[in-house]
Design a protein around this motif. Structure first.
Motif, mmCIF file in Angstrom:
data_model
loop_
_atom_site.group_PDB
_atom_site.id
_atom_site.type_symbol
_atom_site.label_atom_id
_atom_site.label_comp_id
_atom_site.label_asym_id
_atom_site.label_seq_id
_atom_site.Cartn_x
_atom_site.Cartn_y
_atom_site.Cartn_z
ATOM 1 N N ARG A 182 37.262 47.731 43.971
ATOM 2 C CA ARG A 182 36.573 49.639 44.456
ATOM 3 C C ARG A 182 37.465 50.728 43.528
ATOM 4 O O ARG A 182 36.804 51.433 43.202
ATOM 5 C CB ARG A 182 36.959 50.400 45.918
ATOM 6 N N ALA B 124 36.794 50.345 40.028
ATOM 7 C CA ALA B 124 35.127 51.033 39.340
ATOM 8 C C ALA B 124 35.446 52.148 39.635
ATOM 9 O O ALA B 124 34.633 52.956 38.242
ATOM 10 C CB ALA B 124 34.757 50.178 40.456
ATOM 11 N N SER B 125 36.375 52.832 40.754
ATOM 12 C CA SER B 125 35.872 54.315 40.305
ATOM 13 C C SER B 125 36.869 54.628 38.543
ATOM 14 O O SER B 125 36.482 55.979 38.126
ATOM 15 C CB SER B 125 36.160 54.840 41.304
ATOM 16 N N PHE C 240 33.060 51.269 35.651
ATOM 17 C CA PHE C 240 32.090 50.341 35.506
ATOM 18 C C PHE C 240 32.502 50.316 36.846
ATOM 19 O O PHE C 240 32.434 50.120 37.980
ATOM 20 C CB PHE C 240 32.862 49.245 34.914
ATOM 21 N N SER C 241 31.021 49.230 37.489
ATOM 22 C CA SER C 241 30.794 48.745 38.632
ATOM 23 C C SER C 241 31.284 47.290 39.128
ATOM 24 O O SER C 241 32.069 46.284 38.058
ATOM 25 C CB SER C 241 29.021 48.397 38.464
ATOM 26 N N GLU C 242 31.985 47.830 40.256
ATOM 27 C CA GLU C 242 32.274 45.950 40.506
ATOM 28 C C GLU C 242 31.912 44.784 40.264
ATOM 29 O O GLU C 242 32.918 44.012 40.183
ATOM 30 C CB GLU C 242 32.699 46.379 42.575
ATOM 31 N N PHE C 243 30.686 44.994 39.995
ATOM 32 C CA PHE C 243 29.962 43.836 39.947
ATOM 33 C C PHE C 243 30.451 43.417 38.173
ATOM 34 O O PHE C 243 30.422 42.048 38.187
ATOM 35 C CB PHE C 243 28.455 43.791 39.823
ATOM 36 N N ASP C 244 30.420 44.534 37.162
ATOM 37 C CA ASP C 244 30.648 44.740 36.066
ATOM 38 C C ASP C 244 32.004 43.814 36.198
ATOM 39 O O ASP C 244 32.698 42.917 34.995
ATOM 40 C CB ASP C 244 30.907 45.148 35.335
#
Length: 154
Positions: A13, A16-17, A21-25
């Motif tokens: 988390r 990502a912030s 990039f997203s957590e998925f990425d």
């Protein structure tokens, strides 16, 4: 030391912030656990937890650690937070003086996979030279940078 799986979700988390990039990425890089373990080994579990639990602006010491984590995700290299070497104690994150599992001290590449999966390649729309097959002749073309003023390639 093995990564603390209790910290994995907060680490993702936070990452990502700060990386955009997203957590998925980030999970898609396959490096989340290795990076968490690296940070935990280098600065200690309690210091890392302090960063992950912080709400609001970070103090200078945690800000320096956050910069090192950003560099880790983008380049696959652990850079010791600035101000933690000889001047540790004056400012910065206290250094644990623990080399990684292979005895390497900062800066070091976490692994060959970490280099190949670095976010910088995605950010510039390119592939890591010599690490992934980008396709015949693809290095002859300039990378495409989305949202770049003036059209997409520079």
């Amino acid at each position: 030391m093995t990564a603390d799986h209790e910290l994995l979700q907060p680490f993702l988390r936070f990452s990502a912030s700060v990386t955009a990039f997203s957590e998925f990425d980030l999970l898609g890089t396959g490096q989340a656990e290795a990076f968490l373990e690296t940070v935990q080994d280098q600065v200690g579990k309690e210091t890392l937890r302090g960063l992950l639990d912080a709400c609001g602006p970070l103090g200078e010491d945690l800000g320096l650690l956050a910069k090192s984590i950003i560099k880790l995700w983008y380049a696959g290299i652990w850079y010791e937070p600035e101000g933690t070497g000889a001047d540790a104690g004056q400012r910065g994150v206290p250094r644990q003086r623990r080399p990684d599992q292979d005895g390497r001290e900062a800066p070091f590449v976490v692994s060959s996979a970490a280099y190949a999966e670095g976010l910088l390649w995605r950010a510039i729309g390119a592939h890591p030279s010599g690490a992934k097959a980008p396709g015949y002749g693809s290095w002859a073309l300039p990378p495409t940078i989305e949202d770049y003023p003036g059209g997409g390639t520079q």
